[in-house]
Scaffold this active site. Structure first.
Site, PDB file in Angstrom:
ATOM      1  N   SER A 197       0.849  -1.190   0.000  1.00  0.00           N
ATOM      2  CA  SER A 197       0.000   0.000   0.000  1.00  0.00           C
ATOM      3  C   SER A 197       0.882   1.237   0.000  1.00  0.00           C
ATOM      4  CB  SER A 197      -0.900   0.016   1.235  1.00  0.00           C
ATOM      5  OG  SER A 197      -1.514   1.285   1.375  1.00  0.00           O
ATOM      6  N   HIS A 198       0.295   2.373  -0.412  1.00  0.00           N
ATOM      7  CA  HIS A 198       1.019   3.642  -0.329  1.00  0.00           C
ATOM      8  C   HIS A 198       1.267   4.034   1.125  1.00  0.00           C
ATOM      9  CE1 HIS A 198       0.420   4.009  -4.548  1.00  0.00           C
ATOM     10  NE2 HIS A 198       0.834   5.257  -4.601  1.00  0.00           N
ATOM     11  N   SER A 199       0.509   3.429   2.033  1.00  0.00           N
ATOM     12  CA  SER A 199       0.626   3.769   3.447  1.00  0.00           C
ATOM     13  C   SER A 199       1.114   2.568   4.244  1.00  0.00           C
ATOM     14  CB  SER A 199      -0.748   4.215   3.961  1.00  0.00           C
ATOM     15  OG  SER A 199      -0.864   3.983   5.343  1.00  0.00           O
ATOM     16  N   ASP A 218      -2.323  -1.759  -3.760  1.00  0.00           N
ATOM     17  CA  ASP A 218      -3.450  -0.820  -3.830  1.00  0.00           C
ATOM     18  C   ASP A 218      -3.562  -0.209  -5.229  1.00  0.00           C
ATOM     19  OD1 ASP A 218      -1.345   0.996  -3.269  1.00  0.00           O
ATOM     20  OD2 ASP A 218      -2.239   1.793  -1.436  1.00  0.00           O
TER      21      ASP A 218
END
Lengths: 210, 140
Positions: free
Chosen positions: B17-19, B78
């Site tokens: 994920s980007h996070s 994602d």
């Protein structure tokens, strides 16, 4: 005066990438500004980090042929950018480098052909085409103009890429985060096409085709 | 929550994920919802090279090697740079374990399906199919 029969060595490619890094550094705020309109406002800082890593890597290990220099640079961009421009520019440089092979000197015509393979790989990776308001809208015109040759092919490529980037303003984005904006993406210059045009400017400077 | 030496080896799962928080939390969520079975090796690979939002090729590569027990590695992502980075790592050949696969699935629902399937002893193709099927689960 440079034409496509003139040969290029690893030094020219090194100067190209160093000039690209300097230009990304100089234009980082502009790129981020463009990206804040239709993206997530990190294009400038991401590319800055990526090209700084390229320069560092080339300083430590400088391959003696154009192909391996580009492959090394591409790998750095994939691993250090952190945004979509990393794998996309990484693929562009890496595939271009692989297409050039290990030859210590390549002609401008060979570089143009290799770059076309690199740009096609970018299109395939991102699933995008000309007119989608992406970096391809600068890369394709740039590489076409370069391949067309003439007395100033690198200068012509720079002009074509700049015009291609400018032509993204009225386009509606069909790829990436900007595509979520739909009609609201119209009226903004694409940050990826803008940074792609910088690459051609750096290349023209490196071969001194002003 | 990672490597658990089960026999037979389980399909490893990497969540990109980007996070970092999203990747790690979805990993915990998936393992939590697969409770009652032995879990599968799951690792989050979230955030960029600077620790902020983004995608890190290094983190993805490290996570994939960590969950690789020889049964294959399913990589769920994602969007945007996460998708592109995994595709490039797969194309490069030596960055991810040989039997790693990018799975076309929604991250949260796909992760849960993948962990449940892997924990139940499914092979890589079955884990990927379970995760991809999550796209067809309509909520209304």
């Amino acid at each position: 005066m440079t034409d496509l029969t003139d040969e290029l060595d690893a030094d020219v490619i090194f100067r190209w990438l160093t000039a690209a890094a300097a230009s990304v550094e100089r234009e980082a705020d502009v790129l981020t500004e463009l990206d804040s309109a239709i993206g997530d406002a990190d294009h400038g800082s991401n590319l800055q980090r990526g090209f700084a890593a390229v320069v560092t890597a080339l300083g430590k290990e400088s391959p003696s042929a154009p192909g391996p220099v580009l492959i090394l640079a591409g790998r750095q961009l994939v691993s250090s950018v952190g945004g979509a421009s990393g794998p996309l520019y990484g693929t562009l440089l890496r595939r271009t480098g692989k297409a050039l092979g290990d030859a210590e000197r390549v002609t401008g015509a060979q570089l143009a052909e290799a770059m076309r393979i690199g740009v096609d790989a970018v299109a395939q990776l991102g699933g995008a085409a000309l007119g989608d308001k992406t970096m391809l809208d600068a890369l394709y015109p740039g590489v076409e103009a370069l391949a067309a040759g003439g007395p100033h092919p690198y200068g012509a490529a720079r002009t074509a890429a700049d015009e291609g980037a400018l032509a993204t303003v009225p386009m509606r984005a069909r790829k990436g985060r900007a595509s979520y904006l739909g009609e609201r993406s119209v009226g903004h210059k694409d940050p990826g096409a803008t940074s792609s045009a910088l690459l051609f400017t750096a290349l023209a400077g490196a071969v001194a085709d002003e | 929550m990672s490597e658990q030496q089960d026999t037979p080896p389980r399909v490893g799962i990497v969540l990109v994920s980007h996070s970092k928080e999203v990747a790690d939390s979805v990993a915990r969520l998936a393992v939590g919802l697969a409770a009652g079975r032995d879990s599968a090796p799951v690792e989050g690979a979230g955030g960029g090279p600077d620790g902020g939002l983004g995608t890190s090729a290094e983190l993805i590569s490290a996570a994939a090697h960590k969950v690789d027990t020889g049964a294959g590695v399913a990589v769920l992502v994602d969007l945007g740079s996460a998708v592109l980075t995994v595709k490039v790592l797969l194309a490069e050949g030596d960055e991810l374990p040989e039997n790693a696969q990018l799975v076309d699935a929604p991250l949260v629902e796909g992760a849960i399906a993948a962990v449940v399937a892997s924990a139940g002893g499914a092979d890589l193709a079955e884990v990927a199919a379970a995760a991809e099927e999550a796209y067809h689960f309509r909520k209304v």
